[in-house]
Design an enzyme around this catalytic site. Structure first.
Site, PDB file in Angstrom:
ATOM      1  N   CYS A 178      18.348  28.606 -18.750  1.00 22.26           N
ATOM      2  CA  CYS A 178      17.660  28.034 -17.233  1.00 22.26           C
ATOM      3  C   CYS A 178      18.184  26.432 -17.137  1.00 22.26           C
ATOM      4  O   CYS A 178      17.455  25.873 -16.456  1.00 22.26           O
ATOM      5  CB  CYS A 178      15.959  28.207 -17.746  1.00 22.26           C
TER       6      CYS A 178
ATOM      7  N   HIS B 229      20.656  13.151 -11.375  1.00 18.73           N
ATOM      8  CA  HIS B 229      19.882  13.539 -10.054  1.00 18.73           C
ATOM      9  C   HIS B 229      21.093  13.798  -9.129  1.00 18.73           C
ATOM     10  O   HIS B 229      20.869  14.803  -8.208  1.00 18.73           O
ATOM     11  CB  HIS B 229      19.011  12.445  -9.520  1.00 18.73           C
TER      12      HIS B 229
END
Length: 562
Positions: A493, A195
């Site tokens: 991606c 994160h």
């Protein structure tokens, strides 16, 4: 790696956001003071029910804090904050607290024991679930702070631009950072897809993770952080440090002025696309020089939903993203990548022993085919309503038979069909995948984790979860070459697409599009527009021939700066 026991003068870690910054160290510990916990004692509650009510009130306050921050954030920051709010309210966690209270524990120890129980479970699960450990520990600190009457812990606001150093940072810490005062991030834990790394990319500030011994640096120590090579050094020559920072700032400013489209110096076009999660994110991405959306994460629209939306309701939600793009642009919609660290009440199965390797993504439709049918109907409704060219891909595809069945369903709705390459088997069979699908999209985050059998959040394994790993690059190259032979597009991606140097090597392998956080598009596009296809191919060869990620980075950097 064994961390040093004395304050170091030079450290190394995994670089995740390029750039050079220099400033005083700002250490974050973020613990509730032991004195406040001691004063609180057992809380003086009349019984377990009263204590549980106090817990509920504290949890609601913490969840509300996450919610307010999510409303002000966008993109990945909003996504992880919303997920944290849901985790704070988790019924299983509450049940564990209630059980501990009934067993005679006072409130703070009951919360601690419940969180420890879930930390152990998530750690044992490994994979993506292990990423939630930091979130759980952050939630515990915030709940306890509310109970004992202290402010919620968090990152202090420094008086001067500073380098933030922490063992780890929760999404609630990183999402609210001001890049004008926090000029670089350094953490002891985490990998390239943590994160902290994802949000640092969104903020555009240099970041190095997995740095053993970082918290031994004393607050106020003047540091220079290099987010390209992963170095953190104590500054001994302020003038030299200032010159390097100025040079980096000038280079980044030049990148930021790039307006596209991405074309190599000898005329090879490369599509640069955005990763989005919702309508507001798509509108924001539209302001960047992107040619569409390479990854619409549909599951993030439904993290808080208890019931499955109808096809019509889904169509309205998807139209918000598709409606932001049109003309010669297209949107790649990923079907629900639910499961593992993204449980959705109406789709996923609770209690899996290893959810990262369990029923997630496409596998959810095996036992519930209507789930996929209704989503495809919703996507078709949105495509017809907006007129936007729409491609659809499935995550977690392992076999050619799975790809073929999925492609048939997508084409029955008149849409272009593809699958994600996240499992090594899909990469190894890419040439056969192209016999049944129209395109492939490589998800480097999961592909790296599954290839290297390494938990993305295990600090000791951060060197394995690096997308520059030769084995990972080999699988990407196999997939890209299959696309070249089939004359069909291959995209990337995952977070690897946001690395300007790696982007050159990927294009040299045959990758035709790169999808990333919208904030990363300009640096990647500017870098690609400065090199020829021959240089990209040489970069690919150098990266593939390197013995380790550090050697690969150095070899490609030498080519690009020659």
């Amino acid at each position: 790696m064994i961390p040093p026991t004395t304050a170091p003068t030079s450290l190394r870690g995994t670089p995740v956001v390029p750039g050079v910054a220099a400033g005083p160290a700002l250490l974050v510990h973020g613990e509730v003071s032991p004195e406040a916990i001691e004063r609180f004692g057992d809380g003086g509650f009349a019984g377990p029910d009263v204590a549980l009510a106090a817990y509920d009130a504290a949890v609601q306050a913490v969840a509300d804090t996450f919610g307010r921050k999510a409303e002000k954030a966008t993109g990945p920051a909003a996504e992880v904050l919303t997920a944290s709010a849901g985790l704070a309210r988790d019924k299983g966690l509450r049940g564990a607290v209630a059980k501990n209270l009934a067993a005679g524990l006072s409130l703070v120890p009951a919360v601690d024991a419940a969180v420890e129980q879930f930390v152990s479970i998530f750690t044992t699960m490994g994979g993506l679930m292990a990423e939630r450990v930091t979130d759980l520990e952050d939630i515990e600190r915030r709940v306890v702070a509310h109970l004992v009457g202290e402010p919620e812990p968090g990152v202090p606001t420094p008086g001067v631009p500073s380098v933030l150093i922490a063992s780890d940072l929760a999404p609630s810490d990183t999402s609210g950072l001001d890049p004008e005062v926090i000029i670089a991030l350094v953490t002891e834990r985490g990998g390239a897809t943590s994160h902290t790394a994802i949000i640092a990319r969104q903020l555009g500030i240099p970041c190095v993770v997995g740095v053993a011994g970082a918290t031994l640096v004393e607050s106020g120590t003047l540091l220079m952080v290099d987010g390209e090579i992963g170095s953190i050094d104590v500054v001994t020559d302020p003038e030299e440090a200032a010159a390097r920072v100025a040079e980096s700032r000038e280079a980044r400013a030049a990148l930021a002025s790039w307006t596209g489209p991405a074309v190599t110096t000898d005329g090879t076009p490369v599509k640069l696309l955005a990763n989005v999660a919702d309508g507001p994110g798509a509108i924001q991405a539209k302001d960047e020089p992107v040619q569409g959306v390479g990854l619409f994460r549909t599951e993030l629209c439904f993290l808080n939903a208890t019931d499955e939306p109808s096809a019509q309701e889904q169509g309205e939600i998807y139209s918000q993203v598709l409606g932001a793009f049109g003309g010669d642009q297209h949107v790649v919609v990923r079907t629900l990548d639910a499961g593992s660290d993204k449980p959705i009440a109406f789709a996923t199965t609770a209690g899996e022993e290893n959810p990262a390797l369990g029923v997630r993504g496409l596998r959810l439709s095996f036992g519930n085919p209507g789930l996929m049918d209704r989503q495809l109907e919703g996507i078709k409704l949105a495509a017809d309503r907006t007129g936007t060219e729409t491609w659809v891909m499935a995550p977690m595809v392992a076999t050619v038979a799975e790809a073929s069945e999925f492609a048939g369903k997508v084409r029955a709705h008149g849409l272009k069909a593809g699958v994600m390459v996240e499992i090594p088997s899909a990469a190894l069979l890419a040439h056969r995948m192209f016999e049944v699908v129209d395109f492939l999209s490589i998800g480097t985050n999961d592909l790296t984790q599954y290839t290297m059998a390494a938990d993305r959040m295990a600090t000791d394994l951060a060197h394995l979860t690096d997308p520059w790993q030769p084995a990972v690059l080999q699988l990407i190259a196999i997939t890209a070459e299959a696309g070249v032979q089939a004359r069909k597009p291959v995209g990337v991606c995952g977070e690897a697409a946001a690395d300007p140097m790696l982007a050159c090597a990927l294009v040299g392998m045959g990758v035709t599009s790169l999808s990333m956080a919208a904030r990363a598009v300009r640096p990647v596009g500017a870098q690609l527009s400065r090199v020829s296809m021959d240089t990209c191919e040489a970069a690919a060869e150098a990266a593939l021939g390197a013995s380790d990620p550090a050697a690969a980075r150095e070899a490609v950097r030498a080519l690009l700066t020659a």
